[in-house]
Design a protein around this motif. Structure first.
Motif, PDB file in Angstrom:
ATOM      1  N   GLU A   1       4.719 -12.706 -15.311  1.00  0.00           N
ATOM      2  CA  GLU A   1       4.206 -13.785 -14.496  1.00  0.00           C
ATOM      3  C   GLU A   1       5.020 -13.849 -13.138  1.00  0.00           C
ATOM      4  N   ARG A   2       6.191 -13.843 -12.867  1.00  0.00           N
ATOM      5  CA  ARG A   2       6.775 -13.760 -11.695  1.00  0.00           C
ATOM      6  C   ARG A   2       6.346 -12.663 -10.782  1.00  0.00           C
ATOM      7  N   THR A   3       6.046 -11.440 -11.310  1.00  0.00           N
ATOM      8  CA  THR A   3       5.765 -10.319 -10.373  1.00  0.00           C
ATOM      9  C   THR A   3       4.460 -10.968 -10.016  1.00  0.00           C
ATOM     10  N   ARG A   4       3.415 -11.475 -10.838  1.00  0.00           N
ATOM     11  CA  ARG A   4       1.893 -11.655 -10.724  1.00  0.00           C
ATOM     12  C   ARG A   4       1.956 -12.631  -9.349  1.00  0.00           C
TER      13      ARG A   4
ATOM     14  N   PHE B   1      10.369  -4.644  -9.087  1.00  0.00           N
ATOM     15  CA  PHE B   1      10.407  -6.015  -8.805  1.00  0.00           C
ATOM     16  C   PHE B   1      11.723  -6.865  -9.193  1.00  0.00           C
ATOM     17  N   MET B   2      12.327  -7.256  -7.923  1.00  0.00           N
ATOM     18  CA  MET B   2      13.547  -8.043  -8.103  1.00  0.00           C
ATOM     19  C   MET B   2      13.047  -9.505  -7.753  1.00  0.00           C
TER      20      MET B   2
ATOM     21  N   GLN C   1       1.481   0.464 -12.626  1.00  0.00           N
ATOM     22  CA  GLN C   1       1.770  -0.694 -13.326  1.00  0.00           C
ATOM     23  C   GLN C   1       2.205  -2.100 -12.977  1.00  0.00           C
ATOM     24  N   VAL C   2       3.345  -1.812 -11.835  1.00  0.00           N
ATOM     25  CA  VAL C   2       4.075  -2.853 -11.428  1.00  0.00           C
ATOM     26  C   VAL C   2       3.120  -3.656 -10.468  1.00  0.00           C
TER      27      VAL C   2
ATOM     28  N   GLN D   1       0.868  -1.201  -0.042  1.00  0.00           N
ATOM     29  CA  GLN D   1       0.089  -0.013   0.134  1.00  0.00           C
ATOM     30  C   GLN D   1       0.950   1.306  -0.119  1.00  0.00           C
ATOM     31  N   PHE D   2       2.100   1.205   0.854  1.00  0.00           N
ATOM     32  CA  PHE D   2       2.940   2.252   0.722  1.00  0.00           C
ATOM     33  C   PHE D   2       3.481   2.524  -0.485  1.00  0.00           C
ATOM     34  N   ALA D   3       3.933   1.475  -1.146  1.00  0.00           N
ATOM     35  CA  ALA D   3       4.596   1.520  -2.398  1.00  0.00           C
ATOM     36  C   ALA D   3       3.732   2.276  -3.553  1.00  0.00           C
ATOM     37  N   ARG D   4       2.568   1.675  -3.529  1.00  0.00           N
ATOM     38  CA  ARG D   4       1.389   2.186  -4.452  1.00  0.00           C
ATOM     39  C   ARG D   4       1.281   3.765  -4.319  1.00  0.00           C
TER      40      ARG D   4
END
Ligand code: ADP
Ligand code: MG
Length: 254
Positions: free
Chosen positions: A244-247, A222-223, A236-237, A211-214
């Protein structure tokens, strides 16, 4: 305007520039070619699973770890240049860790003043004035005589933030600053970080607080497994990831 002037202007906007960063511990390559830019006044959040190299990346940015290859430039100074005075350059970079790392035997005020006096050679009076102003900035005015053990985890972390701010950094690095806190104490620390962002502080933040990042990040990275899988604006991210890895990661943490 000449090309040279243009280059100078661009460099002036870049607070942190990491290029082709690799870091190995023995045979294990933990960072496998990271590129990262943080503009002045920007908040960049780094998210990703445990073990993906986020802390190592932050520690390479202020050269607590020496990169295996690649360059790190902060405020136009290449920290990976062996001829650079790392200690001088590092005073421009504030770091806040997951564990608060206050000096347990020193009261809050002395925690705030010790590095100002020893590293920046400020007088006791200057250091106290700066420390007290920053204590107020994190919402803890009046607590300067408390010992760390008398404070909650959230208060200790806010003192750690005030201590970093007291060095007048150009960039603040945060490594999961709320991960060690009881849930009810997380909000106060995030509020302080939000306020810093609003004041225009340049911040590179490793966090699991989506939420903070958003809400606060200008850019999210995303690492996973030592590479940046995707990066872009948070909507977006986090909101509509391409990879797919992010999802998969977001499904687990959201
Ligand atoms: P994250 O912060 O994303 O959880 P880290 O940067 O802490 O990831 O760690 C990434 C990988 O590097 C992990 O596998 C970790 O065990 C390894 N690692 C980190 N620091 C060291 C070190 N000093 N020596 C050896 N391996 C390390
Ligand atoms: Mg970490």
């Amino acid at each position: 305007m000449s090309g040279e002037d243009l280059n100078t202007d661009t460099a002036a906007d870049l607070a942190v520039e990491v290029t082709g960063l690799h870091k190995s511990f023995g045979p294990v390559e933990v960072l496998r070619g990271i590129d990262l830019e943080v503009n002045r006044g920007e908040v960049v959040c780094v998210i990703g699973p445990s073990g993906s190299g986020k802390s190592t990346l932050l520690r390479c940015v202020n050269v607590l770890e020496e990169p295996t290859s690649g360059t790190v430039v902060v405020d136009g100074v290449e920290l990976t240049d062996p001829d650079v005075d790392i200690d001088a350059a590092r005073t421009k970079i504030g770091m806040v860790f997951q564990s608060f790392n206050l000096f347990a035997h020193l009261n809050v005020l002395n925690n705030l003043t010790i590095a100002q006096r020893k590293v920046l050679k400020r007088t006791q009076a200057q250091a106290e004035a700066t420390g007290l102003a920053n204590l107020e900035r994190v919402g803890l005015a009046g607590r300067e005589r408390a010992m760390p053990s008398e404070l909650s985890g959230g208060q200790q972390q806010r003192v750690a933030i005030a201590r970093a701010l007291s060095m007048d950094p150009d960039v603040m690095l945060f490594d999961e600053p709320t991960s060690a806190l009881d849930p009810e104490l997380v909000g106060d620390v995030l509020t302080v970080m939000r306020r810093l962002a609003d004041e225009g502080m340049t911040m590179l933040v490793v966090t699991h607080e989506m939420q903070f990042a958003r809400e606060v990040a200008d850019k999210v990275l995303f690492m996973d497994a030592g590479v940046v899988v995707e990066q872009g604006p948070p909507e977006q991210v986090i909101g509509d990831p391409r990879e797919e890895r992010t999802r998969t990661f977001l499904r687990r943490v959201l």
